[in-house]
Design a protein around this motif. Structure first.
Motif, PDB file in Angstrom:
ATOM      1  N   ASP A 213       0.973  -1.318  -0.013  1.00 27.97           N
ATOM      2  CA  ASP A 213       0.157  -0.272   0.439  1.00 27.97           C
ATOM      3  C   ASP A 213       0.827   1.093  -0.019  1.00 27.97           C
ATOM      4  OD1 ASP A 213       1.266   0.708   2.869  1.00 27.97           O
ATOM      5  OD2 ASP A 213      -0.442   0.090   4.034  1.00 27.97           O
ATOM      6  N   VAL A 214      -0.290   2.635  -0.144  1.00 30.54           N
ATOM      7  CA  VAL A 214       1.161   3.698   0.316  1.00 30.54           C
ATOM      8  C   VAL A 214       1.823   3.401   1.231  1.00 30.54           C
ATOM      9  CG1 VAL A 214       0.848   5.994   0.289  1.00 30.54           C
ATOM     10  CG2 VAL A 214      -0.888   4.977  -1.135  1.00 30.54           C
ATOM     11  N   GLU A 215       1.807   3.399   2.472  1.00 30.82           N
ATOM     12  CA  GLU A 215       2.181   3.758   3.272  1.00 30.82           C
ATOM     13  C   GLU A 215       4.527   2.126   3.503  1.00 30.82           C
ATOM     14  OE1 GLU A 215       1.622   2.689   7.650  1.00 30.82           O
ATOM     15  OE2 GLU A 215       0.297   2.635   6.494  1.00 30.82           O
ATOM     16  N   GLY A 216       3.730   0.877   2.782  1.00 30.88           N
ATOM     17  CA  GLY A 216       4.619   0.042   2.586  1.00 30.88           C
ATOM     18  C   GLY A 216       5.354   0.705   1.389  1.00 30.88           C
ATOM     19  N   ILE A 217       4.883   1.425   0.833  1.00 25.58           N
ATOM     20  CA  ILE A 217       5.537   1.829  -0.896  1.00 25.58           C
ATOM     21  C   ILE A 217       7.033   2.602   0.010  1.00 25.58           C
ATOM     22  CG2 ILE A 217       5.630   3.070  -2.802  1.00 25.58           C
ATOM     23  CD1 ILE A 217       3.139   1.658  -3.165  1.00 25.58           C
ATOM     24  N   ALA A 218       6.201   3.914   1.239  1.00 29.37           N
ATOM     25  CA  ALA A 218       6.716   4.917   1.455  1.00 29.37           C
ATOM     26  C   ALA A 218       8.285   4.235   1.911  1.00 29.37           C
ATOM     27  CB  ALA A 218       6.384   5.774   2.307  1.00 29.37           C
ATOM     28  N   TRP A 219       7.752   3.510   2.901  1.00 25.53           N
ATOM     29  CA  TRP A 219       8.567   2.738   3.718  1.00 25.53           C
ATOM     30  C   TRP A 219      10.003   2.574   2.450  1.00 25.53           C
ATOM     31  CZ3 TRP A 219      10.951  -2.033   3.749  1.00 25.53           C
ATOM     32  CH2 TRP A 219      11.892  -2.552   4.697  1.00 25.53           C
ATOM     33  N   LEU A 220       9.221   0.958   2.209  1.00 24.30           N
ATOM     34  CA  LEU A 220      10.596   0.618   1.239  1.00 24.30           C
ATOM     35  C   LEU A 220      11.395   1.988   0.099  1.00 24.30           C
ATOM     36  CD1 LEU A 220      11.680  -1.634  -0.468  1.00 24.30           C
ATOM     37  CD2 LEU A 220      10.277  -1.755  -2.147  1.00 24.30           C
ATOM     38  N   ALA A 221      10.867   2.923   0.207  1.00 29.68           N
ATOM     39  CA  ALA A 221      12.135   3.696  -0.641  1.00 29.68           C
ATOM     40  C   ALA A 221      13.044   4.475   0.012  1.00 29.68           C
ATOM     41  CB  ALA A 221      10.503   4.743  -1.682  1.00 29.68           C
ATOM     42  N   GLY A 222      12.356   5.057   1.613  1.00 30.66           N
ATOM     43  CA  GLY A 222      12.521   5.260   2.303  1.00 30.66           C
ATOM     44  C   GLY A 222      14.113   4.073   2.858  1.00 30.66           C
ATOM     45  N   HIS A 223      14.432   2.727   2.945  1.00 28.94           N
ATOM     46  CA  HIS A 223      15.090   2.261   3.573  1.00 28.94           C
ATOM     47  C   HIS A 223      15.615   1.935   1.982  1.00 28.94           C
ATOM     48  CE1 HIS A 223      16.224  -2.278   4.749  1.00 28.94           C
ATOM     49  NE2 HIS A 223      16.828  -2.456   2.938  1.00 28.94           N
ATOM     50  N   LEU A 224      15.713   1.803   0.912  1.00 28.80           N
ATOM     51  CA  LEU A 224      16.440   1.669  -0.110  1.00 28.80           C
ATOM     52  C   LEU A 224      17.131   3.433  -0.120  1.00 28.80           C
ATOM     53  CD1 LEU A 224      14.187   0.254  -3.141  1.00 28.80           C
ATOM     54  CD2 LEU A 224      16.043  -1.145  -1.608  1.00 28.80           C
ATOM     55  N   LYS A 225      16.887   4.239   0.503  1.00 28.36           N
ATOM     56  CA  LYS A 225      17.906   5.025   0.164  1.00 28.36           C
ATOM     57  C   LYS A 225      18.512   4.816   1.815  1.00 28.36           C
ATOM     58  CE  LYS A 225      15.404   9.049  -0.524  1.00 28.36           C
ATOM     59  NZ  LYS A 225      13.724  10.573  -0.525  1.00 28.36           N
ATOM     60  N   ARG A 226      18.161   4.716   2.477  1.00 30.68           N
ATOM     61  CA  ARG A 226      19.457   4.892   4.225  1.00 30.68           C
ATOM     62  C   ARG A 226      20.187   3.271   3.725  1.00 30.68           C
ATOM     63  NH1 ARG A 226      13.808   5.614   5.738  1.00 30.68           N
ATOM     64  NH2 ARG A 226      14.651   2.655   6.763  1.00 30.68           N
ATOM     65  N   ARG A 227      19.655   2.500   3.081  1.00 32.20           N
ATOM     66  CA  ARG A 227      20.848   1.378   3.262  1.00 32.20           C
ATOM     67  C   ARG A 227      22.161   1.450   2.476  1.00 32.20           C
ATOM     68  NH1 ARG A 227      18.336  -4.045   2.990  1.00 32.20           N
ATOM     69  NH2 ARG A 227      20.300  -5.502   1.702  1.00 32.20           N
ATOM     70  N   TRP A 228      22.791   2.104   1.541  1.00 31.03           N
ATOM     71  CA  TRP A 228      23.996   2.127   1.330  1.00 31.03           C
ATOM     72  C   TRP A 228      24.566   4.132   1.614  1.00 31.03           C
ATOM     73  CZ3 TRP A 228      21.305  -0.519  -3.072  1.00 31.03           C
ATOM     74  CH2 TRP A 228      21.382  -1.876  -2.895  1.00 31.03           C
ATOM     75  N   SER A 229      25.221   3.943   1.779  1.00 30.05           N
ATOM     76  CA  SER A 229      26.260   4.985   1.586  1.00 30.05           C
ATOM     77  C   SER A 229      26.363   5.437   0.363  1.00 30.05           C
ATOM     78  CB  SER A 229      27.359   5.237   1.921  1.00 30.05           C
ATOM     79  OG  SER A 229      28.373   4.419   1.213  1.00 30.05           O
ATOM     80  N   PRO A 230      25.788   7.099  -0.251  1.00 30.38           N
ATOM     81  CA  PRO A 230      25.374   7.657  -1.547  1.00 30.38           C
ATOM     82  C   PRO A 230      26.592   6.653  -2.805  1.00 30.38           C
ATOM     83  CG  PRO A 230      25.611   9.388  -0.183  1.00 30.38           C
ATOM     84  CD  PRO A 230      26.317   8.097   0.790  1.00 30.38           C
ATOM     85  N   ASN A 231      27.818   6.532  -2.102  1.00 34.21           N
ATOM     86  CA  ASN A 231      28.615   5.761  -3.404  1.00 34.21           C
ATOM     87  C   ASN A 231      28.786   4.113  -3.578  1.00 34.21           C
ATOM     88  OD1 ASN A 231      29.245   8.413  -5.104  1.00 34.21           O
ATOM     89  ND2 ASN A 231      30.792   9.326  -3.291  1.00 34.21           N
TER      90      ASN A 231
END
Length: 606
Positions: A154-172
């Motif tokens: 759902d919208v909530e789960g998609i927002a969580w997944l996006a946030g997780h993937l952005k935090r998962r690795w350092s930028p490089n």
């Protein structure tokens, strides 16, 4: 930037056609790549080749030594003999995974509402998908390939997944490659976009919005070049007509055919647009829900789904409805459509309304599965008026993405996306003035989603949309509401406000919470209470709330009155309509501010 994976001179051919021809691409540390393209052009096939699941006919895929990768397929490969916990963490000791913040975050975000000891075989399709995604994300991988990861979220789960993937690795660090039709998700996480089309892969910088901008610029240049080419052809044809007899003796039909080709040549990647169908006129009354409640009798007793819901739907209203799965969104829309009667309260329906619902199940096509597409449309009418032009059924179908070859195809042999487009077109041709869309984006690629949105932009009736596709909701609706704990609340700030409300619920441990199955340090503790208001502050807040209530009622009546005026106003009086539209915008903006203040005061006094 270190190289992770490369593909050189890839060629892949299926028995009926060539999928890729001489494709060379690479993935570097820090890449976040979204793959877009029409259904059937090879997006998932490309993912499988890069991940080593499918060997190309020629060319090669190479990985840097030591690089690890993980793949989320569209297919379900879970072991039914395992429990949820065994599937996600495997044989890892509890004290190990429970002490890992990434693992806790993944479990809280995707699996908190699923019993830890439940058997996988007993889960629903959506739950199985989330468990598969959770099992992948707890691992430490250099490259992650995700094929439609937002399906069943759902919208909530998609927002969580996006946030997780952005935090998962350092930028490089790390590499991400994702195939998805969710354009908000692409924009949120991707730094590059690959478009798969015509046997090749075309790279673009940035997420979905940047990709669209660059594609428009590219297509504009191509259209300019094509226009110059056509002008040259026209000059050549004009010279042929004026030329010597030996030249004009060329077969006349060849010259006529060339003229027709020049005149009818469409611009490159012309966007699908469909002008509004002739709609039955809506009166001032559409549907009013007044203090309605719905209670179902279940095996464990009565279940209250909705309570005290009041919703006065205006002519031309365009509303998106949000809520977690099972919150009551479908129940609410069933009340609007008339297929369900409330347990309490009343539903008042306008005399002129004609409601049509786009369901997820494609029931509308059951009786025509063996018919050809062109016959299905042709038997309804011999012609249609679109954009002031009279169109044949064949032309209308081509406007919504059907090729000439597909017109003679039986409905049963169409792809999921093609059936979806045909279903929507048939509903629009029935000329409803209230249209309900229940997850309309299923099985559609990004190009066709844009086409459907363009079509919906021109729909002049009342539009109600339930969807987990945030981009679609914000694109085609003007207001968003949410079904939360049986109530129906307005969201002046849209999806962002909905996510804030849900986060506050979870923080306070209310219904729909997504706490981890392992006991967290704060488990069992009550949420800290707000400081109590003093006597004077309490009275002032209560007075302001009463004042806001009165003003909201006043402006709500004003908005409804303007809608009524617009519905009965002379359609040819553009100046008058413009003034009414400006008046409506002002009233709606004031009402939105009041509703926001009402929410703040209600939370303060709760």
């Amino acid at each position: 930037m270190a190289h992770l994976l490369g593909a050189e001179s890839l060629h892949l051919e299926f028995p009926t056609r060539v999928i890729f021809d001489d494709v060379t691409i690479g993935i570097n540390e820090g890449d976040r790549i979204g793959i877009v393209g029409r259904n059937g052009d090879g997006k998932s096939t490309l993912l499988r080749m890069l991940a080593g699941r499918l060997e190309p006919d020629s060319g090669r895929v190479t990985r840097r030594n030591g690089v690890t990768l993980a793949v989320l397929d569209q297919s379900d490969t879970l072991d039914d003999a395992l429990t949820v916990g065994q599937t996600i963490v495997g044989d890892i000791e509890e004290h190990v995974w429970a002490g890992d913040p990434i693992v806790r975050d993944v479990i809280a975000g995707l699996a908190s509402d699923i019993p830890w000891d439940a058997d996988v075989k007993d889960l629903s399709g959506g739950q199985r998908r989330r468990i598969a995604l959770a099992a992948l994300l707890i691992g430490d991988h250099d490259i992650i390939f995700l094929d439609e990861p937002t399906n069943h979220l759902d919208v909530e789960g998609i927002a969580w997944l996006a946030g997780h993937l952005k935090r998962r690795w350092s930028p490089n660090a790390g590499g991400l490659v994702v195939v998805t039709h969710d354009r908000w998700f692409l924009d949120e996480i991707c730094t590059a976009t690959w478009e798969v089309h015509d046997r090749l892969i075309e790279p673009f910088e940035g997420g979905y919005a940047a990709y669209i901008l660059q594609r428009v610029e590219r297509d504009t240049m191509a259209a300019t070049m094509e226009s110059k080419r056509q002008n040259l052809m026209k000059k050549e044809l004009a010279w042929l007509r004026r030329g010597a007899p030996a030249r004009t003796a060329k077969p006349k039909f060849r010259i006529d055919a060339a003229n027709a080709l020049i005149a009818d040549e469409p611009p490159a990647r012309n966007s699908v647009s469909l002008a509004s169908m002739a709609m039955q006129r809506l009166g001032k009354d559409v549907v009013d829900l007044e203090n309605v409640g719905v209670v179902y009798d279940g095996a464990t007793g009565e279940k209250r789904v909705l309570h005290d819901v009041t919703w006065r739907i205006a002519p031309g209203e365009r509303t998106g409805v949000l809520g977690i799965n099972g919150a009551g969104k479908s129940t609410l829309l069933s009340l609007v459509s008339g297929s369900l009667q409330p347990t309490t309260g009343k539903v008042k329906r306008g005399k002129t309304i004609r409601v049509a619902t786009l369901t997820q199940q494609l029931f509308e096509l059951d009786d025509i599965l063996n018919d050809r597409v062109s016959d299905v449309i042709g038997r309804q009418r011999s012609s249609y008026v679109s954009g002031g032009k009279e169109m044949t059924p064949t032309q209308l179908l081509e406007r919504v993405g059907f090729t000439s070859a597909q017109l003679s195809t039986p409905v049963k042999d169409l792809s999921g996306g093609q059936k979806r487009r045909l279903q929507l077109l048939l509903i629009l041709l029935s000329e409803p003035n209230v249209l309900i869309l229940d997850e309309p984006t299923n099985d559609l690629d990004t190009d066709m989603l844009a086409a459907i949105e363009d079509l919906l932009d021109t729909y002049p009736g009342t539009l109600l949309v339930v969807s987990h596709d945030r981009y679609l909701l914000e694109r085609v609706t003007d207001n968003q509401y949410a079904v939360i704990e049986g109530g129906f609340i307005h969201l002046p700030r849209g999806v962002d406000q909905y996510l804030e409300v849900r986060a506050l619920q979870q923080k306070n441990g209310t219904k729909g919470s997504t706490s981890s199955p392992s006991e967290s340090p704060s488990a069992g503790k009550a949420a800290p209470s707000k400081p109590a208001l003093g006597g004077a502050e309490l009275r002032n807040a209560q007075k302001e709330l009463a004042s806001v209530n009165r003003r909201m009622e006043k402006y709500g009546t004003q908005v409804a009155g303007i809608h009524e005026k617009m519905a009965t106003h002379d359609a040819s009086d553009y100046t008058g309509l413009g003034a009414l539209s400006a008046e409506l915008d002002t009233a709606q903006a004031t009402l939105a501010d009041l509703e926001l203040r009402w929410l703040e005061l209600s939370e303060l006094l709760a």
